[in-house]
Design a protein around this motif. Sequence first.
Motif, PDB file in Angstrom:
ATOM      1  N   UNK A 116      -7.842  36.621 -56.399  1.00 24.75           N
ATOM      2  CA  UNK A 116      -6.663  35.899 -55.931  1.00 24.75           C
ATOM      3  C   UNK A 116      -5.457  36.273 -56.799  1.00 24.75           C
ATOM      4  N   UNK A 117      -4.340  36.578 -56.173  1.00 25.82           N
ATOM      5  CA  UNK A 117      -3.146  36.996 -56.905  1.00 25.82           C
ATOM      6  C   UNK A 117      -2.482  35.806 -57.590  1.00 25.82           C
ATOM      7  N   UNK A 118      -1.666  36.075 -58.615  1.00 28.70           N
ATOM      8  CA  UNK A 118      -0.945  34.970 -59.268  1.00 28.70           C
ATOM      9  C   UNK A 118      -0.063  34.196 -58.284  1.00 28.70           C
ATOM     10  N   UNK A 156      10.390  34.566 -48.575  1.00 25.17           N
ATOM     11  CA  UNK A 156      10.610  33.419 -47.705  1.00 25.17           C
ATOM     12  C   UNK A 156       9.314  32.709 -47.366  1.00 25.17           C
ATOM     13  N   UNK A 157       8.248  33.466 -47.058  1.00 26.10           N
ATOM     14  CA  UNK A 157       6.997  32.822 -46.657  1.00 26.10           C
ATOM     15  C   UNK A 157       6.318  32.104 -47.824  1.00 26.10           C
ATOM     16  N   UNK A 158       6.537  32.577 -49.057  1.00 28.93           N
ATOM     17  CA  UNK A 158       6.035  31.822 -50.203  1.00 28.93           C
ATOM     18  C   UNK A 158       6.778  30.499 -50.332  1.00 28.93           C
ATOM     19  N   UNK A 159       8.085  30.517 -50.086  1.00 28.26           N
ATOM     20  CA  UNK A 159       8.872  29.281 -50.182  1.00 28.26           C
ATOM     21  C   UNK A 159       8.525  28.304 -49.070  1.00 28.26           C
ATOM     22  N   UNK A 179      -0.662  33.652 -55.117  1.00 28.13           N
ATOM     23  CA  UNK A 179      -1.513  32.754 -54.330  1.00 28.13           C
ATOM     24  C   UNK A 179      -1.952  31.551 -55.152  1.00 28.13           C
ATOM     25  N   UNK A 180      -2.301  31.805 -56.423  1.00 25.58           N
ATOM     26  CA  UNK A 180      -2.713  30.683 -57.286  1.00 25.58           C
ATOM     27  C   UNK A 180      -1.569  29.703 -57.489  1.00 25.58           C
ATOM     28  N   UNK A 181      -0.331  30.184 -57.499  1.00 29.14           N
ATOM     29  CA  UNK A 181       0.814  29.295 -57.682  1.00 29.14           C
ATOM     30  C   UNK A 181       1.032  28.398 -56.465  1.00 29.14           C
ATOM     31  N   UNK A 182       0.607  28.852 -55.288  1.00 32.98           N
ATOM     32  CA  UNK A 182       0.808  28.073 -54.070  1.00 32.98           C
ATOM     33  C   UNK A 182      -0.252  26.993 -53.874  1.00 32.98           C
ATOM     34  N   UNK A 183      -1.446  27.216 -54.401  1.00 29.53           N
ATOM     35  CA  UNK A 183      -2.560  26.307 -54.118  1.00 29.53           C
ATOM     36  C   UNK A 183      -2.354  24.867 -54.575  1.00 29.53           C
ATOM     37  N   UNK A 184      -1.767  24.606 -55.762  1.00 30.15           N
ATOM     38  CA  UNK A 184      -1.664  23.204 -56.209  1.00 30.15           C
ATOM     39  C   UNK A 184      -0.891  22.291 -55.268  1.00 30.15           C
ATOM     40  N   UNK A 185      -0.014  22.856 -54.433  1.00 32.46           N
ATOM     41  CA  UNK A 185       0.785  22.006 -53.549  1.00 32.46           C
ATOM     42  C   UNK A 185       0.141  21.786 -52.189  1.00 32.46           C
ATOM     43  N   UNK A 186      -1.018  22.388 -51.936  1.00 31.22           N
ATOM     44  CA  UNK A 186      -1.634  22.254 -50.619  1.00 31.22           C
ATOM     45  C   UNK A 186      -2.038  20.802 -50.341  1.00 31.22           C
ATOM     46  N   UNK A 187      -2.767  20.187 -51.276  1.00 32.25           N
ATOM     47  CA  UNK A 187      -3.202  18.803 -51.068  1.00 32.25           C
ATOM     48  C   UNK A 187      -2.017  17.841 -50.994  1.00 32.25           C
ATOM     49  N   UNK A 188      -1.031  17.912 -51.928  1.00 30.46           N
ATOM     50  CA  UNK A 188       0.134  17.046 -51.771  1.00 30.46           C
ATOM     51  C   UNK A 188       0.863  17.263 -50.450  1.00 30.46           C
ATOM     52  N   UNK A 189       0.930  18.523 -50.009  1.00 35.26           N
ATOM     53  CA  UNK A 189       1.611  18.808 -48.740  1.00 35.26           C
ATOM     54  C   UNK A 189       0.886  18.155 -47.571  1.00 35.26           C
ATOM     55  N   UNK A 190      -0.447  18.223 -47.578  1.00 38.54           N
ATOM     56  CA  UNK A 190      -1.222  17.580 -46.515  1.00 38.54           C
ATOM     57  C   UNK A 190      -0.985  16.069 -46.513  1.00 38.54           C
ATOM     58  N   UNK A 191      -1.036  15.457 -47.699  1.00 32.84           N
ATOM     59  CA  UNK A 191      -0.840  14.007 -47.790  1.00 32.84           C
ATOM     60  C   UNK A 191       0.568  13.603 -47.367  1.00 32.84           C
ATOM     61  N   UNK A 192       1.551  14.375 -47.794  1.00 30.19           N
ATOM     62  CA  UNK A 192       2.934  14.052 -47.442  1.00 30.19           C
ATOM     63  C   UNK A 192       3.160  14.234 -45.942  1.00 30.19           C
ATOM     64  N   UNK A 193       2.581  15.295 -45.364  1.00 25.71           N
ATOM     65  CA  UNK A 193       2.742  15.508 -43.926  1.00 25.71           C
ATOM     66  C   UNK A 193       2.151  14.377 -43.107  1.00 25.71           C
TER      67      UNK A 193
END
Length: 422
Positions: A1-3, A183-186, A5-19
């Motif tokens: 996994x690239x750096x 853009x897609x990372x953001x 990709x690892x930087x994006x993972x921590x926000x996945x769960x908060x994003x799901x909960x917020x959505x």
Amino acid sequence: MTPQARALLPLVLPALLIGVGSSLILLLLSLVAERLQDLLWDTLPDAVGVSGTSAGWIIGVLTAAGLVVGLVVWKVPGHAGPDPATLGLVDPPLPVRVLPGIALAVVVGLAGGVSLGPENPITAINIALAYTLGAKAMPRTPAADWVALAAAGTIGALFGTPVAAALILSETATGPGPDPRPLWDRLFAPLVAAGAGALTTVLIAHPTFQIDVEAYAGPRWGDILSAMVISTAAAAIGLCAVYAFPYLHRVFRQLGHPVLMLTVGGLVLGVLGALGGHLTLFKGLDEMKELTAHASEHDAGNLLLLALVKLLALCVAATCGFRGGRIFPAVFVGVALGMLAHALVESVPPALAITCAILGLLLATTRQGWLSLFTAAVVVMDLELLPVLCVAALPAWLLVTGRPDMLIEEDSSDAVKARHSQ
């Protein structure tokens, strides 16, 4: 996994909960508003033996709605947030203490028939909650990330698709400076939130913007000219509202007190509602479907009346202090103007006329190209229209770009005076 990709993972769960949370808050407030609306417009008039669509009832309910919202703005802690005429769809987080007042004000406004949608105040509520809770759980995460997640979750829930959030956020600055990430990372975490919000809304409420209109047969050479003329004319009409906006705001502010401002505003809206009829009340989503479903009952004169009354009601509601968004009622105005164009020139396909009018009006009132194009496209779901809409957007954008926004910019002294008056 690239750096990356690892930087994006921590926000996945908060994003799901917020959505999911953003969608549930939207659905809850909408449900409360719908129940109160049924009480005000069906149960109570039946109980007293009058029609809920009579001029007297419309004027009385909207005046009462203005009085109640005025009392909320005056007395409830936080005063239901800043002057809504100074706010856009996505703004910095508000203090949590103002959220109960905003929620109460938007519910009363939606139920009372005010010509505003739920998008701005509910987005503000969700942004404030996401930022407050997120900053405690993950204090190193920038505030702009929580704003983007909550905005995306709410927009996805409002439109029932994450595409709307991606398009709007791609042209909305949520941070203090340039972001070097692709853009897609953001957009990765906001798209997660938007997808979760959209799916939650779709699974629970099954919302749809689509109207019942004759299918588009496909582009013809004449359609290109028609599309550009209609979108530009609608944009010009929208600009009239934009230029009138600060003058109306100044008139209401001279009344000095929120209760007086909103009560008078409610009275004016009631008179406009009595003039335009029940189709010009409320946020406009259900009303535009009713309008197109009974298109044969409306001639050109009536369609012009509906469009102008609704547009004026939108301006009055947004400048006198009611909490709400301007997108939904503006879409209704676009639908009425498109039907008017078809009524005047029957050779113009109704689907083309309606989508181009929505496009032009939203370009003028929101100044967001992607939002305008997307909304016009989803109201009449037909891929054949997309190339024509893209061409129609060009002259309309040339007309509106560089013009004033439908937004009041207050200096600090004005803000202080407003707080003291409340």
